[in-house]
Design an enzyme around this catalytic site. Sequence first.
Site, PDB file in Angstrom:
ATOM      1  N   LYS A  82       0.843  -1.212   0.000  1.00  0.00           N
ATOM      2  CA  LYS A  82       0.000   0.000   0.000  1.00  0.00           C
ATOM      3  C   LYS A  82       0.879   1.264   0.000  1.00  0.00           C
ATOM      4  O   LYS A  82       0.663   2.164  -0.800  1.00  0.00           O
ATOM      5  CB  LYS A  82      -0.951   0.000   1.214  1.00  0.00           C
ATOM      6  N   THR A  83       1.869   1.290   0.891  1.00  0.00           N
ATOM      7  CA  THR A  83       2.763   2.458   0.940  1.00  0.00           C
ATOM      8  C   THR A  83       3.571   2.552  -0.354  1.00  0.00           C
ATOM      9  O   THR A  83       3.763   3.643  -0.909  1.00  0.00           O
ATOM     10  CB  THR A  83       3.746   2.328   2.130  1.00  0.00           C
ATOM     11  N   ASP A 127      -1.238   6.090   7.013  1.00  0.00           N
ATOM     12  CA  ASP A 127      -1.319   4.649   7.240  1.00  0.00           C
ATOM     13  C   ASP A 127      -2.222   4.387   8.455  1.00  0.00           C
ATOM     14  O   ASP A 127      -2.392   5.270   9.299  1.00  0.00           O
ATOM     15  CB  ASP A 127       0.101   4.111   7.498  1.00  0.00           C
ATOM     16  N   THR A 176      -5.722  -1.815   7.278  1.00  0.00           N
ATOM     17  CA  THR A 176      -5.896  -3.269   7.251  1.00  0.00           C
ATOM     18  C   THR A 176      -7.333  -3.594   7.654  1.00  0.00           C
ATOM     19  O   THR A 176      -7.750  -4.744   7.603  1.00  0.00           O
ATOM     20  CB  THR A 176      -4.940  -3.933   8.256  1.00  0.00           C
ATOM     21  N   ARG A 235       6.181  -8.255   1.093  1.00  0.00           N
ATOM     22  CA  ARG A 235       7.087  -7.859   2.194  1.00  0.00           C
ATOM     23  C   ARG A 235       7.761  -9.092   2.777  1.00  0.00           C
ATOM     24  O   ARG A 235       8.955  -9.092   3.088  1.00  0.00           O
ATOM     25  CB  ARG A 235       6.331  -7.100   3.286  1.00  0.00           C
TER      26      ARG A 235
END
Length: 354
Positions: A82-83, A127, A176, A235
């Site tokens: 997302k980032t 975030d 999330t 990740r």
Amino acid sequence: MAIISDDNDFQKQDLKQKNPIIKTESIEYDKTFENSIRPKSFDDYIGQSALKETLKISIEAAKMREKPLDHLLFYGPPGLGKTTLAGVIAEQMGAEIKITSAPALERPRDIIGILMSLKGGEILFIDEIHRLNKVAEEILYPAMEDFFLDMTTGKSQTVKTLRVPLPKFTLIGATTKAGELSGPLRDRFGIIYRLQFYSIEELAAVIKRTASILDIKITEEGAKAIARRSRGTPRIANRLVKRVSDFALIKFDGVITDEVANYSLDILNIDEFGLDTTDRALLNLIIEKYDGGPVGIETIAAALSEDVRTLEDVCEPYLLQAGLLQRTPRGRKVSPEGYRHLGKKIENMQQTLF
Ligand code: ADE
């Protein structure tokens, strides 16, 4: 009032500036490593192809109109990019980006300060946006909708509201837990998108890209072997390549092959489904102590000495997606597939028609 910005209109030249990523809060994982391998363009950003296509069109249209992009909300399990995607969008818009997270915006002055610091066309990435408090949310509403801050001055009888103009910006929210976002906040996003888990092929491509940036030698089969155990999450895949490359260097000839990857990941206790010790402990606990469930998440967390949020945000999404765990109104249950994966017999599994 001194705080009125003269940078009110969206300015074309702001779009042309490059974007140093400004981080306003430290996050627990290894950001330096992540930043060093972050893709900067849509071509380098692997996966999420449907989202990429719509984003490319929205970005082109915004550039043609010389307007900022609509506010965007990305949701989905952690680690899906997302980032990273927000950074790619900023790069493609030629805009600067400020990165923060909701827990860093606790006091009204935190959110006001960051909004007042924005330049025309800039992107603000928040975030964990579901963790914004009510006051911060209410400051954000007029800022998102009309690019104004509603400020109050004076006390009780003499209270006055001032509308302070802000430059036009794009908010990118990430969460999330989309379900925990308030309706009014959710409604103010123009694009809402759920990021998907990655396929083995996509993860293998992420792994090969990272290996080439880090000068790690890897075969196609080696990349696939790591991909299979990466829980659909880039990740995790990126972390595992680094771990496995250490084994390749010390125990083998430096090249990550299928054999090297499987050997290393076995030693790291990451099984063929990508489950780690905590995931297996969770499934084992439900089977051994609660006849397969259903059992409440708080009970599971207490028994494992884990935080409920970690279990819900980090462990569960993949166990649910992989079909090993089921969520019912009465609690969590291990699926027949979960029993099989742990090599357990289903004899005691409760029959529940939730
Ligand atoms: N690293 C993390 N996410 C990625 C992605 N989607 N593509 C390429 N590299 C990544």
